[in-house]
Write a protein that holds these residues in place. Structure first.
Motif, PDB file in Angstrom:
ATOM      1  N   SER A 222      14.033  47.507  28.787  1.00 42.66           N
ATOM      2  CA  SER A 222      12.677  47.238  28.310  1.00 42.66           C
ATOM      3  C   SER A 222      11.655  47.331  29.445  1.00 42.66           C
ATOM      4  O   SER A 222      11.848  46.783  30.530  1.00 42.66           O
ATOM      5  CB  SER A 222      12.605  45.846  27.673  1.00 42.66           C
ATOM      6  OG  SER A 222      11.273  45.559  27.288  1.00 42.66           O
TER       7      SER A 222
ATOM      8  N   ASP B 286      18.926  59.165  28.011  1.00 42.94           N
ATOM      9  CA  ASP B 286      18.302  58.627  26.813  1.00 42.94           C
ATOM     10  C   ASP B 286      18.428  59.570  25.631  1.00 42.94           C
ATOM     11  O   ASP B 286      17.592  59.555  24.730  1.00 42.94           O
ATOM     12  CB  ASP B 286      16.821  58.325  27.076  1.00 42.94           C
ATOM     13  CG  ASP B 286      16.020  59.589  27.400  1.00 42.94           C
ATOM     14  OD1 ASP B 286      16.630  60.660  27.537  1.00 42.94           O
ATOM     15  OD2 ASP B 286      14.786  59.496  27.507  1.00 42.94           O
TER      16      ASP B 286
ATOM     17  N   PHE C  32      10.834  43.376  23.714  1.00 42.68           N
ATOM     18  CA  PHE C  32      11.085  44.804  23.497  1.00 42.68           C
ATOM     19  C   PHE C  32      10.660  45.174  22.086  1.00 42.68           C
ATOM     20  O   PHE C  32      10.359  44.314  21.252  1.00 42.68           O
ATOM     21  CB  PHE C  32      12.557  45.144  23.738  1.00 42.68           C
ATOM     22  CG  PHE C  32      13.522  44.476  22.796  1.00 42.68           C
ATOM     23  CD1 PHE C  32      13.848  45.051  21.570  1.00 42.68           C
ATOM     24  CD2 PHE C  32      14.130  43.266  23.125  1.00 42.68           C
ATOM     25  CE1 PHE C  32      14.738  44.445  20.698  1.00 42.68           C
ATOM     26  CE2 PHE C  32      15.020  42.648  22.258  1.00 42.68           C
ATOM     27  CZ  PHE C  32      15.325  43.240  21.045  1.00 42.68           C
ATOM     28  N   GLY C  33      10.687  46.472  21.832  1.00 40.58           N
ATOM     29  CA  GLY C  33      10.346  46.974  20.512  1.00 40.58           C
ATOM     30  C   GLY C  33       8.971  47.603  20.476  1.00 40.58           C
ATOM     31  O   GLY C  33       8.093  47.301  21.292  1.00 40.58           O
ATOM     32  N   LYS C  34       8.759  48.509  19.523  1.00 33.85           N
ATOM     33  CA  LYS C  34       7.494  49.225  19.394  1.00 33.85           C
ATOM     34  C   LYS C  34       6.326  48.278  19.205  1.00 33.85           C
ATOM     35  O   LYS C  34       5.212  48.504  19.698  1.00 33.85           O
ATOM     36  CB  LYS C  34       7.582  50.196  18.212  1.00 33.85           C
ATOM     37  CG  LYS C  34       6.363  51.085  18.050  1.00 33.85           C
ATOM     38  CD  LYS C  34       6.561  52.092  16.933  1.00 33.85           C
ATOM     39  CE  LYS C  34       5.356  53.021  16.805  1.00 33.85           C
ATOM     40  NZ  LYS C  34       5.542  54.014  15.700  1.00 33.85           N
ATOM     41  N   TYR C  35       6.547  47.197  18.472  1.00 30.32           N
ATOM     42  CA  TYR C  35       5.492  46.223  18.210  1.00 30.32           C
ATOM     43  C   TYR C  35       5.780  44.880  18.887  1.00 30.32           C
ATOM     44  O   TYR C  35       5.305  43.825  18.431  1.00 30.32           O
ATOM     45  CB  TYR C  35       5.328  46.028  16.696  1.00 30.32           C
ATOM     46  CG  TYR C  35       5.038  47.312  15.963  1.00 30.32           C
ATOM     47  CD1 TYR C  35       3.781  47.910  16.039  1.00 30.32           C
ATOM     48  CD2 TYR C  35       6.042  47.942  15.221  1.00 30.32           C
ATOM     49  CE1 TYR C  35       3.517  49.102  15.373  1.00 30.32           C
ATOM     50  CE2 TYR C  35       5.785  49.134  14.550  1.00 30.32           C
ATOM     51  CZ  TYR C  35       4.521  49.711  14.630  1.00 30.32           C
ATOM     52  OH  TYR C  35       4.270  50.893  13.984  1.00 30.32           O
ATOM     53  N   ASN C  36       6.595  44.936  19.960  1.00 31.14           N
ATOM     54  CA  ASN C  36       6.972  43.718  20.688  1.00 31.14           C
ATOM     55  C   ASN C  36       7.633  42.695  19.778  1.00 31.14           C
ATOM     56  O   ASN C  36       7.472  41.478  19.948  1.00 31.14           O
ATOM     57  CB  ASN C  36       5.755  43.093  21.368  1.00 31.14           C
ATOM     58  CG  ASN C  36       5.140  43.996  22.407  1.00 31.14           C
ATOM     59  OD1 ASN C  36       5.810  44.910  22.906  1.00 31.14           O
ATOM     60  ND2 ASN C  36       3.891  43.778  22.743  1.00 31.14           N
ATOM     61  N   GLU C  37       8.383  43.223  18.813  1.00 34.50           N
ATOM     62  CA  GLU C  37       8.996  42.319  17.838  1.00 34.50           C
ATOM     63  C   GLU C  37      10.346  41.775  18.302  1.00 34.50           C
ATOM     64  O   GLU C  37      10.859  40.820  17.725  1.00 34.50           O
ATOM     65  CB  GLU C  37       9.181  43.042  16.499  1.00 34.50           C
ATOM     66  CG  GLU C  37      10.243  44.143  16.506  1.00 34.50           C
ATOM     67  CD  GLU C  37       9.749  45.478  17.023  1.00 34.50           C
ATOM     68  OE1 GLU C  37      10.451  46.483  16.860  1.00 34.50           O
ATOM     69  OE2 GLU C  37       8.633  45.517  17.594  1.00 34.50           O
TER      70      GLU C  37
ATOM     71  N   ASN D  48      16.760  61.938  17.603  1.00 38.06           N
ATOM     72  CA  ASN D  48      15.374  62.320  17.373  1.00 38.06           C
ATOM     73  C   ASN D  48      14.646  62.715  18.653  1.00 38.06           C
ATOM     74  O   ASN D  48      13.433  62.744  18.702  1.00 38.06           O
ATOM     75  CB  ASN D  48      14.604  61.174  16.700  1.00 38.06           C
ATOM     76  CG  ASN D  48      14.629  59.903  17.549  1.00 38.06           C
ATOM     77  OD1 ASN D  48      15.280  59.876  18.589  1.00 38.06           O
ATOM     78  ND2 ASN D  48      13.918  58.879  17.110  1.00 38.06           N
ATOM     79  N   ARG D  49      15.423  63.026  19.736  1.00 38.22           N
ATOM     80  CA  ARG D  49      14.811  63.438  20.987  1.00 38.22           C
ATOM     81  C   ARG D  49      15.434  64.739  21.450  1.00 38.22           C
ATOM     82  O   ARG D  49      16.626  64.982  21.257  1.00 38.22           O
ATOM     83  CB  ARG D  49      14.982  62.366  22.069  1.00 38.22           C
ATOM     84  CG  ARG D  49      14.434  61.014  21.689  1.00 38.22           C
ATOM     85  CD  ARG D  49      14.432  60.050  22.844  1.00 38.22           C
ATOM     86  NE  ARG D  49      13.420  60.411  23.820  1.00 38.22           N
ATOM     87  CZ  ARG D  49      13.095  59.635  24.851  1.00 38.22           C
ATOM     88  NH1 ARG D  49      13.692  58.481  25.023  1.00 38.22           N
ATOM     89  NH2 ARG D  49      12.175  60.012  25.710  1.00 38.22           N
TER      90      ARG D  49
ATOM     91  N   TRP E  91      18.587  46.316  25.789  1.00 35.81           N
ATOM     92  CA  TRP E  91      17.155  46.028  25.803  1.00 35.81           C
ATOM     93  C   TRP E  91      16.787  45.223  27.051  1.00 35.81           C
ATOM     94  O   TRP E  91      15.722  45.427  27.653  1.00 35.81           O
ATOM     95  CB  TRP E  91      16.746  45.268  24.541  1.00 35.81           C
ATOM     96  CG  TRP E  91      16.566  46.149  23.346  1.00 35.81           C
ATOM     97  CD1 TRP E  91      17.225  46.085  22.154  1.00 35.81           C
ATOM     98  CD2 TRP E  91      15.652  47.247  23.225  1.00 35.81           C
ATOM     99  NE1 TRP E  91      16.787  47.073  21.299  1.00 35.81           N
ATOM    100  CE2 TRP E  91      15.816  47.804  21.932  1.00 35.81           C
ATOM    101  CE3 TRP E  91      14.710  47.824  24.079  1.00 35.81           C
ATOM    102  CZ2 TRP E  91      15.087  48.890  21.482  1.00 35.81           C
ATOM    103  CZ3 TRP E  91      13.977  48.915  23.635  1.00 35.81           C
ATOM    104  CH2 TRP E  91      14.163  49.427  22.349  1.00 35.81           C
TER     105      TRP E  91
ATOM    106  N   THR F 174       8.372  46.533  28.580  1.00 36.86           N
ATOM    107  CA  THR F 174       7.283  45.688  28.108  1.00 36.86           C
ATOM    108  C   THR F 174       7.037  44.521  29.072  1.00 36.86           C
ATOM    109  O   THR F 174       7.969  43.775  29.406  1.00 36.86           O
ATOM    110  CB  THR F 174       7.604  45.136  26.708  1.00 36.86           C
ATOM    111  OG1 THR F 174       7.912  46.227  25.826  1.00 36.86           O
ATOM    112  CG2 THR F 174       6.424  44.363  26.149  1.00 36.86           C
TER     113      THR F 174
END
Length: 474
Positions: free
Chosen positions: A331, A170, A305-310, A174-175, A327, A333
């Motif tokens: 994912s 992964d 998926f997504g930070k806000y389940n978008e 930014n990691r 995804w 989620t």
């Protein structure tokens, strides 16, 4: 001779050099050119028929350089043939309009015949450079080479299987570090190509290290660290690579020990000797899927998926682009790690099934560029000669999957002897190409102990399945 006849003989000369010269009465020149052409075709056929492991040989720099130089030379030669054929057909005897038409079309034909040679030269050069960029592992030194002896005829020196550790990482801008969230070992029978894909969960706890290694000395009771400030854990199996890389002092100051430590740790966990690893950046993997034009998958239910389940990958059979495929595979989620492992297996199976030779050739440059950006491996370049034909065997062989997920094992308190026993039986079944074989007792595991006494180390039989079995099922 009309303009149409001139162009007809030129077109024939593009397929059979010398034809226009024969038509123009230059029999000696025409026969020499035609003879050279036929001799060249026969020579290529002879090379193809007499070269052992031709596809493997085409991974060697010497062969690839010859092909590039040969393609460029032949392209120039074919261009010259068309131009000279046009000249000997004496287009000056045509009416002015015919001269203009014949000259224009002859020029286009001269350019067109060069294009295939240019494409071949460009693709082979790209292929050669990509191999050099990816396969940078240290070359093995054969004992026979040290003694000045002839190398053995068996490229695998009598071994029955090759074990490759396939990792999905992964890493991102930014990691920090690399977490290997997808860990699979492909154990391949070198004779039949029959393969067992053994999957280990990312959240395996109390990981044991091979006795006598620096990591075993640091963690004699298993890989265990204090919880993170946020309550998470950085001592799961997917953190071994990152931890080893971040603590060179454990290895006497040696840097970048993560890959070797993870290979040894997973090999010890499964009771297998891991030969090489290949790490795929999961988001680079999306670019590879895009490069082949997407993959067709039956999504059993909506994947959010997504930070806000978008984000949403809708249920149904559809062709997914790279990002959606990733995804779908990654994912968490409204699902767990084990469901995700199954979806990852489905994506791998779809890619294996759908990346056919025609697709690879048609999209070669895009695939090569994507592969160079997403793969990191310690496989030596020289081993490709033997791995390419082995990969072709796998393509048409039986591929089964063994996933170590609950309730088969407990990720918090793994039964290491059971894991090794199930792996050993799955490998035996794959070698025999039938699940009826391997009813005999499981061989004793090497070295590991179960953290909870009283558990049975004798497996009832590994629940192996086809690589795409269950994919698309609810």
């Amino acid at each position: 001779m009309s303009a149409g006849a001139v162009l007809g003989w030129l077109a024939l000369s593009a397929l059979a050099p010398g034809a226009a010269h024969l038509r123009a009465g230059r029999r000696r020149t025409g026969l020499i050119m035609l003879s050279c052409y036929v001799a060249g075709l026969l020579a290529l056929l002879a090379v193809a028929l007499t070269t052992d492991n031709l596809l493997g040989a085409l991974t060697q720099d010497s062969w690839l350089t010859v092909i590039v130089v040969g393609a460029v030379s032949l392209g120039v030669a074919w261009f010259a043939v068309i131009v000279h054929s046009f000249v000997v057909l004496r287009p000056g005897r045509l009416p002015r309009s015919g001269q203009i038409l014949a000259g224009t079309l002859a020029g286009l034909l001269a350019v067109v015949v060069v294009v295939p040679f240019g494409v071949v030269a460009n693709n082979v050069w790209t292929y050669q450079k990509t191999l050099g960029d990816i396969f940078t592992g240290p070359e093995p030194v054969e004992p026979s080479a040290q003694a000045g002896q002839k190398p053995p005829e068996d490229p695998w020196t009598g071994r029955e299987r090759v074990n490759l550790l396939l990792l999905g990482g992964d890493a991102d801008d930014n990691r920090t570090g690399v977490r290997t969230d997808s860990m699979n070992v492909a154990s391949i029978d070198v004779k039949s190509g029959n393969t067992v894909l053994v999957s280990l969960p990312r959240n395996l706890e109390n990981v044991r290290f091979r006795p006598g290694t620096p990591m075993a000395q640091r963690f004699p009771g298993g890989f265990r660290l204090p919880p993170d400030p946020g309550g998470g854990r950085s001592d799961l199996l997917n953190s071994v690579w990152e931890y080893a890389d971040a603590h060179p002092e454990i290895f006497g100051g040696r840097q970048h020990q993560g890959p070797q430590v993870l290979m040894d740790t997973i090999g010890y966990t499964l009771g297998l000797e891991i030969d090489w690893y290949a790490l795929v950046n999961m988001w680079g993997f999306a670019r590879l899927i895009d490069a082949i034009g997407g993959i067709t998958i039956t999504v059993e239910q909506d994947v959010v998926f997504g930070k806000y389940n978008e984000g949403l990958v809708k249920a149904g059979t559809r062709k997914l682009k790279g990002a959606d495929a990733m995804w779908y595979a990654r994912s968490r989620t409204f699902s767990d790690d084990y469901t995700r492992m199954r979806r990852q297996r489905c994506v791998l199976g779809a890619l294996l099934d759908q990346a056919d030779p025609a697709t690879v050739l048609a999209r070669f440059n895009r695939i090569a560029l994507a592969a160079k950006e997403l793969i990191r491996t310690d496989i030596p370049r020289s081993m490709l000669t033997n791995l390419v034909p082995l990969a072709l065997k796998v393509k048409n062989a039986k591929v089964t999957s063994l996933q170590f997920v609950p309730p088969l094992i407990s990720t918090g308190y793994p039964d290491w002897d059971r894991i090794r026993g199930l792996t050993a039986k799955a490998v035996r079944d794959s070698a025999a190409a039938t699940s009826a074989v391997a009813a005999s007792a499981t061989p004793s595991a090497s070295g590991g102990t179960s953290p909870k006494p009283g558990k049975s180390a004798k497996p009832s039989g590994p629940p192996t399945k086809g690589l795409t079995e269950g994919c698309g099922a609810g």
